[in-house]
Enzyme design. Structure first.
Site, PDB file in Angstrom:
ATOM      1  N   HIS A 229     -18.652  19.367  -5.991  1.00 24.42           N
ATOM      2  CA  HIS A 229     -17.268  19.047  -6.369  1.00 24.42           C
ATOM      3  C   HIS A 229     -16.283  19.700  -5.409  1.00 24.42           C
ATOM      4  N   TYR A 233     -12.566  18.897  -2.259  1.00 20.72           N
ATOM      5  CA  TYR A 233     -11.298  19.510  -1.862  1.00 20.72           C
ATOM      6  C   TYR A 233     -11.321  19.917  -0.395  1.00 20.72           C
ATOM      7  N   HIS A 380     -14.006   4.981  -8.099  1.00 19.92           N
ATOM      8  CA  HIS A 380     -13.110   6.166  -8.135  1.00 19.92           C
ATOM      9  C   HIS A 380     -13.031   6.834  -6.773  1.00 19.92           C
ATOM     10  N   PHE A 381     -14.184   7.044  -6.128  1.00 22.89           N
ATOM     11  CA  PHE A 381     -14.069   7.907  -4.953  1.00 22.89           C
ATOM     12  C   PHE A 381     -13.689   7.172  -3.671  1.00 22.89           C
ATOM     13  N   HIS A 382     -13.700   5.833  -3.682  1.00 26.88           N
ATOM     14  CA  HIS A 382     -13.135   5.184  -2.493  1.00 26.88           C
ATOM     15  C   HIS A 382     -11.607   5.212  -2.518  1.00 26.88           C
ATOM     16  N   ARG A 443     -24.293   1.837 -10.244  1.00 27.21           N
ATOM     17  CA  ARG A 443     -24.077   2.166  -8.840  1.00 27.21           C
ATOM     18  C   ARG A 443     -25.453   2.270  -8.183  1.00 27.21           C
ATOM     19  N   ARG A 444     -25.479   2.370  -6.855  1.00 28.49           N
ATOM     20  CA  ARG A 444     -26.723   2.558  -6.110  1.00 28.49           C
ATOM     21  C   ARG A 444     -27.777   1.538  -6.534  1.00 28.49           C
TER      22      ARG A 444
HETATM   23 FE1  HAS Z   1     -13.640  12.909  -8.179  1.00 28.66          FE
HETATM   24  C1  HAS Z   1     -16.845  11.975  -9.054  1.00 28.66           C
HETATM   25  C2  HAS Z   1     -13.108  14.100 -11.370  1.00 28.66           C
HETATM   26  C3  HAS Z   1     -10.559  14.163  -7.220  1.00 28.66           C
HETATM   27  C4  HAS Z   1     -14.455  12.425  -4.852  1.00 28.66           C
HETATM   28  N1  HAS Z   1     -15.308  12.291  -7.155  1.00 28.66           N
HETATM   29  C5  HAS Z   1     -16.520  11.941  -7.702  1.00 28.66           C
HETATM   30  C6  HAS Z   1     -17.437  11.572  -6.656  1.00 28.66           C
HETATM   31  C7  HAS Z   1     -16.771  11.733  -5.457  1.00 28.66           C
HETATM   32  C8  HAS Z   1     -15.432  12.180  -5.793  1.00 28.66           C
HETATM   33  C9  HAS Z   1     -17.311  11.518  -4.063  1.00 28.66           C
HETATM   34  O1  HAS Z   1     -14.764  14.744 -13.858  1.00 28.66           O
HETATM   35  C10 HAS Z   1     -18.857  11.035  -6.876  1.00 28.66           C
HETATM   36  C11 HAS Z   1     -19.948  11.910  -6.424  1.00 28.66           C
HETATM   37  C12 HAS Z   1     -21.276  11.222  -6.637  1.00 28.66           C
HETATM   38  O2  HAS Z   1     -21.801  10.633  -5.651  1.00 28.66           O
HETATM   39  O3  HAS Z   1     -21.785  11.215  -7.760  1.00 28.66           O
HETATM   40  N2  HAS Z   1     -12.107  13.891  -9.125  1.00 28.66           N
HETATM   41  C13 HAS Z   1     -12.091  14.278 -10.419  1.00 28.66           C
HETATM   42  C14 HAS Z   1     -10.818  14.937 -10.722  1.00 28.66           C
HETATM   43  C15 HAS Z   1     -10.103  14.949  -9.556  1.00 28.66           C
HETATM   44  C16 HAS Z   1     -10.925  14.299  -8.551  1.00 28.66           C
HETATM   45  C17 HAS Z   1     -10.378  15.504 -12.045  1.00 28.66           C
HETATM   46  N3  HAS Z   1     -12.671  13.191  -6.393  1.00 28.66           N
HETATM   47  C18 HAS Z   1     -11.417  13.735  -6.220  1.00 28.66           C
HETATM   48  C19 HAS Z   1     -11.086  13.807  -4.819  1.00 28.66           C
HETATM   49  C20 HAS Z   1     -12.196  13.310  -4.138  1.00 28.66           C
HETATM   50  C21 HAS Z   1     -13.183  12.942  -5.145  1.00 28.66           C
HETATM   51  C22 HAS Z   1      -9.792  14.343  -4.265  1.00 28.66           C
HETATM   52  C23 HAS Z   1     -12.439  13.151  -2.684  1.00 28.66           C
HETATM   53  C24 HAS Z   1     -11.604  13.390  -1.720  1.00 28.66           C
HETATM   54  N4  HAS Z   1     -14.737  12.973  -9.877  1.00 28.66           N
HETATM   55  C25 HAS Z   1     -14.353  13.531 -11.075  1.00 28.66           C
HETATM   56  C26 HAS Z   1     -15.454  13.457 -12.048  1.00 28.66           C
HETATM   57  C27 HAS Z   1     -16.548  12.877 -11.372  1.00 28.66           C
HETATM   58  C28 HAS Z   1     -16.064  12.584 -10.023  1.00 28.66           C
HETATM   59  C29 HAS Z   1     -15.470  13.918 -13.446  1.00 28.66           C
HETATM   60  C30 HAS Z   1     -17.966  12.637 -11.928  1.00 28.66           C
HETATM   61  C31 HAS Z   1     -18.190  11.263 -12.330  1.00 28.66           C
HETATM   62  C32 HAS Z   1     -19.636  10.960 -12.656  1.00 28.66           C
HETATM   63  O4  HAS Z   1     -19.919  10.634 -13.832  1.00 28.66           O
HETATM   64  O5  HAS Z   1     -20.509  11.005 -11.776  1.00 28.66           O
HETATM   65  C33 HAS Z   1      -8.720  15.557  -9.354  1.00 28.66           C
HETATM   66  O6  HAS Z   1      -8.779  16.531  -8.329  1.00 28.66           O
HETATM   67  C34 HAS Z   1      -7.700  14.531  -9.039  1.00 28.66           C
HETATM   68  C35 HAS Z   1      -6.306  15.113  -8.874  1.00 28.66           C
HETATM   69  C36 HAS Z   1      -5.409  14.179  -8.116  1.00 28.66           C
HETATM   70  C37 HAS Z   1      -4.229  13.735  -8.546  1.00 28.66           C
HETATM   71  C38 HAS Z   1      -3.445  12.775  -7.694  1.00 28.66           C
HETATM   72  C39 HAS Z   1      -2.215  13.411  -7.056  1.00 28.66           C
HETATM   73  C40 HAS Z   1      -1.534  12.444  -6.145  1.00 28.66           C
HETATM   74  C41 HAS Z   1      -1.085  12.749  -4.914  1.00 28.66           C
HETATM   75  C42 HAS Z   1      -0.412  11.675  -4.107  1.00 28.66           C
HETATM   76  C43 HAS Z   1       1.048  11.735  -4.376  1.00 28.66           C
HETATM   77  C44 HAS Z   1       1.764  10.542  -3.988  1.00 28.66           C
HETATM   78  C45 HAS Z   1       2.960  10.580  -3.396  1.00 28.66           C
HETATM   79  C46 HAS Z   1       3.619   9.309  -3.084  1.00 28.66           C
HETATM   80  C47 HAS Z   1       3.650  11.829  -2.993  1.00 28.66           C
HETATM   81  C48 HAS Z   1      -3.671  14.143  -9.840  1.00 28.66           C
HETATM   82  C49 HAS Z   1      -1.188  14.136  -4.346  1.00 28.66           C
HETATM   83  C50 HAS Z   1       5.055   9.381  -3.363  1.00 28.66           C
HETATM   84  C51 HAS Z   1       5.541   8.050  -3.681  1.00 28.66           C
HETATM   85  C52 HAS Z   1       5.928   7.673  -4.901  1.00 28.66           C
HETATM   86  C53 HAS Z   1       6.342   6.278  -5.134  1.00 28.66           C
HETATM   87  C54 HAS Z   1       5.975   8.577  -6.082  1.00 28.66           C
HETATM   88  C1  HEM Z   2     -20.772   4.123  -1.388  1.00 31.44           C
HETATM   89  C2  HEM Z   2     -18.167   0.409   0.395  1.00 31.44           C
HETATM   90  C3  HEM Z   2     -16.097   3.425   3.601  1.00 31.44           C
HETATM   91  C4  HEM Z   2     -18.068   7.193   1.264  1.00 31.44           C
HETATM   92  C5  HEM Z   2     -20.217   2.861  -1.215  1.00 31.44           C
HETATM   93  C6  HEM Z   2     -20.474   1.709  -2.058  1.00 31.44           C
HETATM   94  C7  HEM Z   2     -19.732   0.672  -1.557  1.00 31.44           C
HETATM   95  C8  HEM Z   2     -19.020   1.161  -0.399  1.00 31.44           C
HETATM   96  C9  HEM Z   2     -19.661  -0.754  -2.087  1.00 31.44           C
HETATM   97  C10 HEM Z   2     -21.355   1.701  -3.302  1.00 31.44           C
HETATM   98  C11 HEM Z   2     -22.780   1.490  -2.972  1.00 31.44           C
HETATM   99  C12 HEM Z   2     -23.701   1.679  -4.149  1.00 31.44           C
HETATM  100  O1  HEM Z   2     -23.395   2.411  -5.107  1.00 31.44           O
HETATM  101  O2  HEM Z   2     -24.790   1.075  -4.113  1.00 31.44           O
HETATM  102  C13 HEM Z   2     -17.463   0.897   1.485  1.00 31.44           C
HETATM  103  C14 HEM Z   2     -16.705   0.082   2.403  1.00 31.44           C
HETATM  104  C15 HEM Z   2     -16.149   0.917   3.316  1.00 31.44           C
HETATM  105  C16 HEM Z   2     -16.524   2.269   2.957  1.00 31.44           C
HETATM  106  C17 HEM Z   2     -16.575  -1.427   2.335  1.00 31.44           C
HETATM  107  C18 HEM Z   2     -15.283   0.485   4.456  1.00 31.44           C
HETATM  108  C19 HEM Z   2     -15.250   0.869   5.611  1.00 31.44           C
HETATM  109  C20 HEM Z   2     -16.357   4.706   3.166  1.00 31.44           C
HETATM  110  C21 HEM Z   2     -15.725   5.898   3.692  1.00 31.44           C
HETATM  111  C22 HEM Z   2     -16.273   6.956   3.014  1.00 31.44           C
HETATM  112  C23 HEM Z   2     -17.261   6.420   2.087  1.00 31.44           C
HETATM  113  C24 HEM Z   2     -14.677   5.922   4.796  1.00 31.44           C
HETATM  114  C25 HEM Z   2     -15.996   8.435   3.150  1.00 31.44           C
HETATM  115  C26 HEM Z   2     -15.244   8.987   4.008  1.00 31.44           C
HETATM  116  C27 HEM Z   2     -19.043   6.685   0.441  1.00 31.44           C
HETATM  117  C28 HEM Z   2     -19.983   7.506  -0.292  1.00 31.44           C
HETATM  118  C29 HEM Z   2     -20.782   6.614  -1.057  1.00 31.44           C
HETATM  119  C30 HEM Z   2     -20.292   5.282  -0.779  1.00 31.44           C
HETATM  120  C31 HEM Z   2     -20.073   9.035  -0.262  1.00 31.44           C
HETATM  121  C32 HEM Z   2     -21.872   7.001  -2.046  1.00 31.44           C
HETATM  122  C33 HEM Z   2     -23.233   6.766  -1.491  1.00 31.44           C
HETATM  123  C34 HEM Z   2     -24.276   7.008  -2.542  1.00 31.44           C
HETATM  124  O3  HEM Z   2     -24.066   6.681  -3.720  1.00 31.44           O
HETATM  125  O4  HEM Z   2     -25.320   7.550  -2.167  1.00 31.44           O
HETATM  126  N1  HEM Z   2     -19.330   2.514  -0.221  1.00 31.44           N
HETATM  127  N2  HEM Z   2     -17.343   2.205   1.849  1.00 31.44           N
HETATM  128  N3  HEM Z   2     -17.263   5.056   2.202  1.00 31.44           N
HETATM  129  N4  HEM Z   2     -19.261   5.349   0.136  1.00 31.44           N
HETATM  130 FE1  HEM Z   2     -18.303   3.804   0.986  1.00 31.44          FE
HETATM  131 CU    CU Z   3     -16.129  16.409  -9.051  1.00 34.82          CU
END
Ligand code: HAS
Ligand code: HEM
Ligand code: CU
Length: 554
Positions: A229, A233, A380-382, A443-444
């Site tokens: 996790h 960050y 979620h994570f894309h 997924r996967r």
């Molecule tokens: Fe997540 C699963 C909960 C943030 C990436 N997350 C994942 C996985 C990845 C990932 C890769 O609680 C899957 C891993 C796997 O392969 O199994 N995530 C959270 C929570 C946050 C969060 C609470 N995740 C991220 C970030 C990631 C990321 C950041 C990558 C960079 N996530 C989970 C949970 C799972 C999970 C469960 C497990 C699910 C499962 O069952 O497997 C928080 O940190 C999010 C806080 C973010 C915000 C958004 C703030 C917005 C900002 C932009 C501001 C916009 C502006 C525009 C200024 C509250 C900073 C201004 C313009 C206007 C018009 C207003």
């Molecule tokens: C998995 C699409 C770029 C990180 C996946 C999956 C899709 C996808 C459909 C789900 C596959 C599955 O669960 O079977 C794409 C497309 C991209 C892109 C169309 C366009 C260029 C990226 C980028 C990142 C990223 C830029 C990170 C910087 C991941 C990761 C997984 C994933 C970590 C999980 C792999 C796993 O479950 O083992 N992507 N993706 N992807 N993608 Fe992407």
């Molecule tokens: Cu997490």
């Protein structure tokens, strides 16, 4: 080593020596992203029930998915971050870096990358980027990944040492913002990697070498998510650094609060690691109390992102107003949308709102139980790592690569198209996959390879598939711009962008600001918190291991 540190302004040769390693790391990062992302559209088409795997040079869907996850999630991010997190502080503190040490670290990282990539490309490590046992890869995959981490930590040590040297040379002064944020991110990375390094060194590497008969899958899972996790960050904080400390200047405004930026990064340092169990909410064998504890911490760790959202939005508002924008929305439309770097980063933020919101939904265990292991999760994570991280890095590269190479950005309009296509495509992948996940699509899963696909839901499938094709177009545009820039002739020095530091005044007299700058004690507090939350649980898991033998993936 410390003898080589000289606190004096850089001359031209010194600048060149500093830029070369940064450029090497950043170009390697993007090369990894391009190769890894090639499989993305194929995966998206898979989720539209279109199977093109017969035409791809991989043995299986899972080999492609491993390459995608490892190169994007682990390699792209680590290399890019290592580049900017040493380069920006070195420039801001105006200190000479021990570049010999940085090059040594880069060689370690590249060697590690070569080892793990050879294993993955030769189908000897088809274990996905999470490498859960009992799936087993060849030893070189694990050793390679460990070396990438070691190399990045070597660079971290150099940046941390530079800040200490700066503090000695400037007694009583507060660390400038970008350096502060970079050092906090590096310390967080050090704490974060404890889990994965322990997993690799004590279990997976000995196991892959035949020195251990088996590994307990639950222990491995828990060590992986200890790191897994907080790693998100590490992926996103360099983007936050750009949003706080560079983008306001690029957009023509100013950062409204230096202090809020420091507080937000400090909160990340304190609370990022103690939440890994939210990835194991449905894992059997871990008592509910531990999971509840980490669920509460997960809600804590949302706070610094919300702080970031409001501070950055306010800073962009100053830019919009300075450019004549008025009213509720006028400031947003008045931003320099014709600048691909600004447009890309603002689009990354807007799309990240969906990623953050779905993260908060997932944080709550009853919700997570409904969608865990479904396509909702990659959805979620894309819209987090694919937008806040990848799109911000792409947008940064549109000034950073010209800055590091001394070239002019090639194809500004194509660059602008690339960020829009990327934002639209990632939003499509996010919405399409999450929608499919709500129907229970796993997924996967190579669903397009199943004879009778039980997961047919035409609208979200079409959204996912089309988004994949849009992202392929975005990737091609990015490649044209980057290669065009690299191969164009050198520009005159006045045309080469400088680093757009947007530093706000630091309230050096504030007791609170001085307190945030005491990073030694804060690191200790973070360590104690992590040990208190994870220590007892890991103790129990280590004491009750049930090792399982290899289910060799090749
Ligand atoms: Fe997540 C699963 C909960 C943030 C990436 N997350 C994942 C996985 C990845 C990932 C890769 O609680 C899957 C891993 C796997 O392969 O199994 N995530 C959270 C929570 C946050 C969060 C609470 N995740 C991220 C970030 C990631 C990321 C950041 C990558 C960079 N996530 C989970 C949970 C799972 C999970 C469960 C497990 C699910 C499962 O069952 O497997 C928080 O940190 C999010 C806080 C973010 C915000 C958004 C703030 C917005 C900002 C932009 C501001 C916009 C502006 C525009 C200024 C509250 C900073 C201004 C313009 C206007 C018009 C207003
Ligand atoms: C998995 C699409 C770029 C990180 C996946 C999956 C899709 C996808 C459909 C789900 C596959 C599955 O669960 O079977 C794409 C497309 C991209 C892109 C169309 C366009 C260029 C990226 C980028 C990142 C990223 C830029 C990170 C910087 C991941 C990761 C997984 C994933 C970590 C999980 C792999 C796993 O479950 O083992 N992507 N993706 N992807 N993608 Fe992407
Ligand atoms: Cu997490």
């Amino acid at each position: 080593m410390s003898a080589t540190i000289v606190t004096m302004p850089l001359d031209r040769a010194g600048l060149r020596r500093l830029k070369a390693p940064a450029l090497t790391l950043i170009l390697t990062a993007f090369a990894a992203m391009v190769v890894g992302s090639i499989f993305g559209p194929a995966q998206a088409l898979n989720y539209a029930n279109i199977n093109i795997y017969g035409h791809l040079p991989v043995a299986s869907y899972y080999q492609g998915l491993t390459i995608h996850g490892v190169l994007n999630g682990l390699v792209f991010t680590t290399f890019f971050n290592t580049g900017v997190l040493f380069y920006f502080p070195a420039r801001e503190l105006n200190m000479r870096v021990n570049t010999g040490w940085i090059w040594l670290a880069i060689v370690v990282m590249l060697f590690g990358l070569a080892l793990s990539l050879t294993a993955t490309l030769s189908n000897h490590a088809t274990v996905l980027y999470t490498f859960y046992p009992p799936l087993q890869a060849v030893w070189s995959f694990y050793v390679g990944l460990a070396l990438v981490v070691v190399g990045s930590l070597m660079v971290a040590a150099e940046t941390i040492r530079q800040r200490l040297a700066w503090k000695r040379a400037n007694p009583g002064r507060i660390t400038p913002l970008v350096s502060y944020m970079s050092v906090v991110t590096w310390i967080l990375w050090g704490l974060t990697t404890i889990g994965i390094v322990a997993e690799l060194v004590f279990w997976l590497i000995p196991w892959s070498l035949g020195m251990l008969k088996g590994v307990d899958p639950l222990l491995a899972l828990t060590l992986f998510w200890f790191t897994g996790h907080a790693i998100v960050y590490f992926w996103v904080l360099p983007a936050y650094i750009s949003w706080y400390a560079l983008l306001p200047r690029e957009a023509g405004g100013r950062l409204v609060s230096d202090t809020l930026g420091r507080i937000s990064f400090l909160l990340f340092l304190l609370f990022s690691v103690e939440v890994g169990l939210h990835h194991e909410a449905v894992a059997p064998g871990i008592a509910m109390g531990w999971k509840m504890e980490q669920m509460v911490f997960t809600f804590f760790i949302v706070a610094p992102s919300l702080l970031t959202a409001f501070t950055v939005a306010a800073s962009l508002e100053t830019a919009g107003h300075a450019r004549g924008g008025r009213g509720w929305i006028g400031w947003l439309t008045a931003l320099p949308w014709d600048d691909p770097s600004v447009a890309g980063q603002v689009l990354a933020m807007l799309t990240f709102i969906l990623g953050g919101a779905t993260g908060i939904l997932l944080a709550s265990m009853p919700n997570d139980a409904l969608v865990h292991n479904t396509a909702f999760i990659p959805g979620h994570f894309h819209v987090t790592v694919g937008t806040a991280t990848a799109l911000t890095f792409i947008a940064m590269s549109y000034w950073l690569i010209p800055h590091l190479t001394g070239k002019r950005l090639y194809g500004r309009k194509i660059a602008l198209v690339s960020v829009w296509l990327w934002a639209i495509g990632m939003m499509g992948i996010g919405v399409g996959l999450m929608w499919q996940g709500l129907y229970g699509t796993p997924r996967r899963d190579w669903i397009s390879g199943i004879a009778h696909d039980p997961y047919v839901h035409v609208v979200p499938m079409a959204i996912t598939g089309i988004a994949g094709v849009i992202l392929l177009a975005a990737l091609i545009c990015f490649l044209i711009v980057t290669l065009g820039t690299l191969f164009s002739a050198a520009a005159s020095p006045s045309e080469v962008p400088e680093i757009p530091f947007a530093n706000a005044p630091i309230d050096e007299t504030s007791r609170w600001v001085r307190l945030t700058d005491r990073l030694g004690p804060w690191t200790l507090v973070a360590f104690v918190l992590i040990a208190a939350v994870y220590g007892p649980l890991l103790g129990i898991l280590i004491a009750h291991q049930i090792p399982v033998g290899a289910n060799t993936a090749y």
